[in-house]
Design a protein around this motif. Structure first.
Motif, PDB file in Angstrom:
ATOM      1  N   GLU A  80      32.175  45.411  42.844  1.00 56.93           N
ATOM      2  CA  GLU A  80      31.656  44.077  42.532  1.00 56.93           C
ATOM      3  C   GLU A  80      33.087  43.212  42.178  1.00 56.93           C
ATOM      4  OE1 GLU A  80      29.719  44.483  38.700  1.00 56.93           O
ATOM      5  OE2 GLU A  80      27.959  45.015  39.616  1.00 56.93           O
ATOM      6  N   GLU A  81      34.050  44.033  41.688  1.00 56.73           N
ATOM      7  CA  GLU A  81      35.451  43.069  41.473  1.00 56.73           C
ATOM      8  C   GLU A  81      36.147  42.731  42.862  1.00 56.73           C
ATOM      9  OE1 GLU A  81      37.964  45.840  39.505  1.00 56.73           O
ATOM     10  OE2 GLU A  81      37.061  45.509  37.677  1.00 56.73           O
ATOM     11  N   ARG A  82      35.780  43.508  44.095  1.00 61.14           N
ATOM     12  CA  ARG A  82      36.334  43.182  45.277  1.00 61.14           C
ATOM     13  C   ARG A  82      35.500  41.941  45.797  1.00 61.14           C
ATOM     14  NH1 ARG A  82      36.472  48.896  46.192  1.00 61.14           N
ATOM     15  NH2 ARG A  82      34.678  49.035  46.930  1.00 61.14           N
ATOM     16  N   GLN A  83      34.182  42.005  45.823  1.00 61.27           N
ATOM     17  CA  GLN A  83      33.390  40.791  45.976  1.00 61.27           C
ATOM     18  C   GLN A  83      33.923  39.627  45.303  1.00 61.27           C
ATOM     19  OE1 GLN A  83      29.255  42.090  45.522  1.00 61.27           O
ATOM     20  NE2 GLN A  83      29.247  43.435  47.068  1.00 61.27           N
ATOM     21  N   ARG A  84      34.145  39.732  43.833  1.00 62.74           N
ATOM     22  CA  ARG A  84      34.312  38.725  43.133  1.00 62.74           C
ATOM     23  C   ARG A  84      35.818  38.005  43.709  1.00 62.74           C
ATOM     24  NH1 ARG A  84      34.837  40.880  38.703  1.00 62.74           N
ATOM     25  NH2 ARG A  84      32.681  40.837  38.300  1.00 62.74           N
ATOM     26  N   ASP A  85      36.539  38.925  43.877  1.00 62.80           N
ATOM     27  CA  ASP A  85      38.174  38.528  44.477  1.00 62.80           C
ATOM     28  C   ASP A  85      37.934  37.927  45.882  1.00 62.80           C
ATOM     29  OD1 ASP A  85      40.640  38.131  44.795  1.00 62.80           O
ATOM     30  OD2 ASP A  85      41.067  40.248  45.276  1.00 62.80           O
ATOM     31  N   ALA A  86      36.992  38.650  46.812  1.00 61.11           N
ATOM     32  CA  ALA A  86      36.809  37.808  48.306  1.00 61.11           C
ATOM     33  C   ALA A  86      36.045  36.422  47.870  1.00 61.11           C
ATOM     34  CB  ALA A  86      35.809  38.762  48.910  1.00 61.11           C
ATOM     35  N   ALA A  87      35.258  36.112  46.986  1.00 61.61           N
ATOM     36  CA  ALA A  87      34.345  35.209  47.136  1.00 61.61           C
ATOM     37  C   ALA A  87      35.400  33.980  46.411  1.00 61.61           C
ATOM     38  CB  ALA A  87      33.417  35.156  45.967  1.00 61.61           C
TER      39      ALA A  87
END
Length: 328
Positions: A80-87
């Motif tokens: 989730e953190e990686r997805q948030r950072d990517a977004a």
């Protein structure tokens, strides 16, 4: 006297020998008892060790499951953190591209204004136009580089998401296989339980339960028949009793259908067969298809009561018809 002394000595010797023999037998019995107690203590100790080992194994399995759940939660949180950072990065890149696009449009508008405007000094106008064109080309090149970087980031993110998806799919398949194995175990346990229940249908307790079910069915049928003339608004309670009565009849039939001569002794089977034939015989009323209320009953009204036998009731405020006739 010497002869008596000789006999007394022999008697004493014999008694001493018997006493020694009894003591030896007692010692042997004590030794056997002590060995049995030691063996019993050893068995208890072994059973206690096995129980502790089982408890330790169960604790280890529980701890391993908790650790696996913790790892899964940590992995999901990291994902989730990686997805948030990517977004966030994608949003930042989009914002930068919009700013560059806006700058490009402003430069184009400025160039268009410069082209349309008429300057007194053509040389200055040409220099300014060349500078603007060069700046526009730099902005376009920078925008192109930003697009390429965004495309590479998108491809890398897609590859990473594909890897994560494949990993999740593998985990899902492993979990499904584990669930299938657990379901097979549960099905085997259910089949064993059903076999045990089928084998225990002819126990005294099962026969007592069957008798209680027959009594309960009879009581429900009597109550349903007693409530056959209720209004349609109050038929819900009767319908519930009807469904329960039909369910009890189905349970009784399922119990007696599996009775066979192998389940009973020779003398008992003759009585059990009679009970089975009576319970499976036709004539049992199924309330779901044959309700107790009359078919010609009008909704919201009760059917007229049956006519009374005997003398009719006297008219209100007058004498009976016999007295009026006598007076006449």
């Amino acid at each position: 006297m010497p002869l008596l002394d000789k006999f007394s000595r022999k008697e004493r010797y014999r008694k001493q020998q018997e006493k020694l023999q009894r003591q030896q037998e007692q010692l042997i019995k004590d030794g056997q008892r002590s060995r049995k107690e030691a063996e019993h203590r050893e068995r208890l100790a072994a059973y206690e060790r096995q129980r502790k080992e089982r408890e330790l194994a169960e604790d280890a399995v529980r701890l391993e499951r908790k650790l696996e759940e913790t790892r899964q939660k940590a992995a999901e949180k990291a994902e989730e953190e990686r997805q948030r950072d990517a977004a966030y990065q994608a949003a930042l890149a989009k914002k930068r591209a919009d700013e560059l696009e806006q700058t490009k449009r402003s430069y184009d508008e400025e160039i268009q204004r410069l082209r349309e405007a008429k300057f007194r000094n053509d040389h200055e106008a040409q220099v300014r136009l060349a500078r603007e064109i060069k700046l526009r080309e730099e902005v376009a090149e920078q925008l192109h580089r930003e697009r390429e970087e965004r495309e590479r980031a998108r491809r890398a993110e897609e590859a990473r998401q594909r890897m994560v998806k494949e990993k999740k799919e593998a985990e899902r398949r492993a979990i499904e296989r584990q669930k299938e194995e657990e379901e097979k175990k549960i099905l085997k346990a259910d089949e064993k339980r059903q076999r045990d229940q089928l084998e225990k249908r002819n126990t005294p307790r099962a026969l007592q339960e069957l008798r209680d079910l027959i009594r309960e069915r009879y009581e429900l049928d009597m109550e349903i028949y007693r409530l056959r003339n209720v209004t349609p608004a109050n038929r819900d309670l009767v319908i519930k009793r009807m469904a329960k009565s039909d369910e009890i009849l189905q349970t009784i039939r399922s119990i007696v259908e599996i009775w066979n001569p192998e389940s009973f002794e020779t003398i008992e089977w003759s009585y059990a067969e009679q009970v089975k034939d009576r319970l499976l015989a036709d004539g049992k009323r199924i309330w779901a298809t044959d309700p107790p209320w009359p078919k010609d009953a009008v909704k919201g009204r009760l059917p007229p009561p049956p006519p009374r036998r005997g003398r009719p009731p006297p008219p209100r405020g007058g004498r009976p018809p016999s007295e009026s006739r006598n007076q006449a």
